[in-house]
Design a protein around this motif. Structure first.
Motif, short mmCIF file in Angstrom:
data_model
loop_
_atom_site.label_atom_id
_atom_site.label_comp_id
_atom_site.label_asym_id
_atom_site.label_seq_id
_atom_site.Cartn_x
_atom_site.Cartn_y
_atom_site.Cartn_z
N ASP A 25 0.67 -1.31 0.13
CA ASP A 25 0.10 0.05 0.17
C ASP A 25 0.88 1.30 0.04
OD1 ASP A 25 -2.44 -1.56 0.71
OD2 ASP A 25 -1.16 -2.03 2.59
N PHE A 26 1.87 1.17 0.39
CA PHE A 26 2.97 2.44 0.62
C PHE A 26 4.34 2.19 0.35
CE2 PHE A 26 5.22 5.74 3.22
CZ PHE A 26 4.14 6.80 3.18
N GLY A 27 4.89 3.04 -0.36
CA GLY A 27 6.37 2.75 -0.62
C GLY A 27 7.41 3.37 0.10
N ILE A 28 8.43 2.87 0.28
CA ILE A 28 9.73 3.24 1.22
C ILE A 28 10.86 3.65 0.23
CG2 ILE A 28 11.37 2.74 3.14
CD1 ILE A 28 8.19 2.76 4.01
N GLY A 29 10.98 5.00 0.14
CA GLY A 29 12.16 5.44 -0.70
C GLY A 29 13.09 5.62 0.08
N SER A 30 14.27 6.39 -0.18
CA SER A 30 15.52 6.56 0.35
C SER A 30 15.35 7.21 1.66
CB SER A 30 16.55 7.17 -0.38
OG SER A 30 16.78 6.53 -1.48
N LEU A 31 16.13 6.59 3.02
CA LEU A 31 15.77 7.40 4.10
C LEU A 31 17.32 7.64 4.73
CD1 LEU A 31 13.11 4.86 5.36
CD2 LEU A 31 12.66 7.28 4.57
N GLY A 32 18.25 7.39 3.94
CA GLY A 32 19.75 7.68 4.46
C GLY A 32 20.62 8.26 3.56
N ARG A 33 19.90 9.26 2.55
CA ARG A 33 20.95 10.02 1.62
C ARG A 33 22.01 10.78 2.22
NH1 ARG A 33 21.64 7.93 -3.55
NH2 ARG A 33 19.62 6.91 -4.34
N HIS A 34 21.31 11.29 3.46
CA HIS A 34 22.32 12.22 4.39
C HIS A 34 23.64 11.51 4.85
CE1 HIS A 34 19.90 10.04 7.20
NE2 HIS A 34 20.90 10.16 7.86
N ARG A 35 23.52 10.15 4.69
CA ARG A 35 24.80 9.25 5.23
C ARG A 35 25.90 9.58 4.06
NH1 ARG A 35 21.57 3.86 7.03
NH2 ARG A 35 20.77 4.75 8.92
N VAL A 36 25.58 9.75 3.10
CA VAL A 36 26.75 9.97 1.93
C VAL A 36 26.79 11.44 1.45
CG1 VAL A 36 26.69 7.34 1.22
CG2 VAL A 36 25.04 9.05 0.30
N GLY A 37 26.21 12.42 2.17
CA GLY A 37 26.37 13.82 2.00
C GLY A 37 25.52 14.24 0.72
N ILE A 38 24.41 13.60 0.41
CA ILE A 38 23.38 13.95 -0.56
C ILE A 38 22.17 14.45 -0.22
CG2 ILE A 38 22.13 13.41 -2.63
CD1 ILE A 38 24.51 11.43 -3.16
N ASP A 39 21.72 15.76 -0.59
CA ASP A 39 20.47 16.21 -0.15
C ASP A 39 19.49 16.18 -1.05
OD1 ASP A 39 18.44 17.77 1.05
OD2 ASP A 39 19.24 19.46 0.74
N LYS A 40 19.95 16.93 -2.42
CA LYS A 40 19.20 16.88 -3.57
C LYS A 40 19.39 16.05 -4.49
CE LYS A 40 18.86 22.07 -2.83
NZ LYS A 40 19.20 23.42 -3.24
N ILE A 41 18.44 15.31 -4.72
CA ILE A 41 18.49 14.11 -5.72
C ILE A 41 17.12 13.75 -6.20
CG2 ILE A 41 18.46 12.43 -3.91
CD1 ILE A 41 20.37 10.71 -5.61
N LYS A 42 16.96 13.24 -7.58
CA LYS A 42 15.84 12.87 -8.19
C LYS A 42 15.96 11.14 -8.57
CE LYS A 42 14.78 17.56 -9.63
NZ LYS A 42 14.60 18.48 -10.89
N THR A 43 15.56 10.48 -7.47
CA THR A 43 15.88 8.96 -7.72
C THR A 43 14.78 8.76 -8.62
OG1 THR A 43 14.37 8.42 -5.65
CG2 THR A 43 16.57 8.93 -5.29
N LEU A 44 14.93 7.51 -9.05
CA LEU A 44 14.24 6.66 -10.06
C LEU A 44 13.13 6.08 -9.15
CD1 LEU A 44 16.38 4.79 -12.36
CD2 LEU A 44 14.67 6.36 -13.04
N LYS A 45 13.60 5.52 -7.72
CA LYS A 45 12.56 5.02 -7.18
C LYS A 45 11.24 5.64 -6.76
CE LYS A 45 13.42 1.49 -6.80
NZ LYS A 45 12.91 0.51 -7.78
N ASN A 46 11.34 6.87 -6.58
CA ASN A 46 10.27 7.97 -5.97
C ASN A 46 9.39 7.78 -7.32
OD1 ASN A 46 11.57 8.32 -3.68
ND2 ASN A 46 11.93 10.40 -4.42
#
Length: 369
Positions: free
Chosen positions: A274-295
């Motif tokens: 029913d509900f998707g889980i996208g990236s929850l840890g991009r901050h771990r590799v220093g990334i804030d702005k990104i447009k992922t395929l998964k979203n």
């Protein structure tokens, strides 16, 4: 009609996620009215560089072959010249060096426009997180010089310049014909099924979701929430650590691991969830702005989802829940409450991103050259 060469420095497997994305981009460039040729490596027997199905260079299978394939790009340059290629679209392999610089110089000298897509930026911290910094040692020295030779850098970020070169900012696209919309509306009065699909790295932060479930189940719950994890782990270390978190928190009944699924099996799991889980840890590799395929895949499937980065295509959508970009456990109750307030249908979610087709994204690249 313009002749386009789409250049990658690795293999091409139609069943691989990255290769599928490349196929969509190639098809989109064709839909924009271009004649497109794909150049890739084949290392099944000998190390060969191939364009479409034609071998343009065979480096053999000797000890030196691994080195030669990384420094000899003359066959590509000759192909661009002899076939009057108007645009070369390079997918970066973070391999800036004197040889790739020289290749681009030759292409430009022969009249081609050359752009390079950097799939994720910045990327140094990703390599550091995986203990692979040595692999981009040369790249750090030469990437500004390589960028100077290009006509533009294609990025899925919001950076206006990368390595001193102007950017063409696009979104990761969707091939809508290849993504089936969710057709089953489940009864969520007693349970909610979450799904996370990825080649699982630490930056996906799925452990935050597991810790959230553990916190949720510290008290007996009548409302059941399960997390369905689909995909391979990038490394045994990441897999073992994730499984340990599941076991240590006694979440075996609520976290289900499927491995990689595709086709009808994947469609079935999306219908079940029913509900998707996208990236929850991009901050771990220093990334804030990104447009992922998964979203984009979740939206094309027609399901609401959560992520923690900044994605300007989705940040204000009514079916998106933003998680804090930190190490806190994900609040499961907030997901339940958010889901119960959503009135957007799967079709409406999918329709909201029709502008993100690969054809539209590649058209943006072409219009900016």
């Amino acid at each position: 009609m313009k002749k386009v060469l789409f250049l990658i420095f690795h293999g091409f497997d139609p069943n691989n996620g990255i290769s599928k994305k490349i196929s969509y981009q190639v098809n989109a460039l064709k839909q924009c009215g271009n004649e497109v040729h794909l150049c890739y490596m084949d290392e099944t027997e000998t190390k060969k560089r191939i364009i479409d199905e034609n071998v343009i260079a065979d480096y053999g299978n000797r000890f030196l072959s691994k080195i030669i394939k990384r420094i000899d790009f003359s066959a590509i340059s000759h192909y661009v010249k002899n076939n009057h290629i108007g645009l070369v679209y390079i997918r970066s392999n973070h391999n800036a060096n004197p040889f790739t610089i020289n290749m681009v110089k030759h292409m430009k000298r022969d009249g081609a426009k050359v752009v390079m897509e950097i799939p994720t930026y910045p990327y140094d911290s990703e390599y550091e997180a995986q203990g692979m910094s040595k692999q981009i040692f040369l790249d750090k020295f030469f990437r500004n010089s390589l960028a100077k030779q290009l006509d533009a850098i294609v990025t899925f970020s919001d950076y206006e310049q990368i390595f001193g070169q102007r950017t063409i900012r696009i979104s990761n696209g969707i091939d809508f014909d290849s993504v089936k919309m969710k057709t089953t509306i489940n009864d969520t009065s007693k349970e909610l099924n979450l799904i996370g699909v990825a080649e699982i790295h630490e930056w996906h932060g799925f452990d935050r979701l597991v810790r959230g479930l553990a916190k949720y189940y510290t008290k007996p719950q009548n409302y059941i929430v399960r997390f369905h994890v689909v995909g391979y782990f990038f490394s045994t270390e990441i897999e073992n650590e994730f499984k340990k978190i599941v076991l240590d928190n006694h979440m075996e009944n609520y976290v289900i691991l499927y491995g990689k699924k595709h086709g009808k099996e994947l469609d079935y799991l999306f219908d079940k969830c029913d509900f998707g889980i996208g990236s929850l840890g991009r901050h771990r590799v220093g990334i804030d702005k990104i447009k992922t395929l998964k979203n984009r895949e979740y939206a094309a499937r027609g399901i609401p989802f959560i992520y923690s980065e900044t994605d300007s295509d989705f940040d204000t959508k009514p079916y998106v829940l933003k998680a804090p970009a930190d190490e806190t456990a994900i609040d499961i109750k907030s997901i339940i409450e958010f889901y119960n307030k959503i009135s957007t249908s799967p079709q409406e979610i999918r329709d909201s991103i029709m502008n993100l087709s690969w054809e539209n994204q590649m058209k943006t690249v072409l219009n900016n050259i």
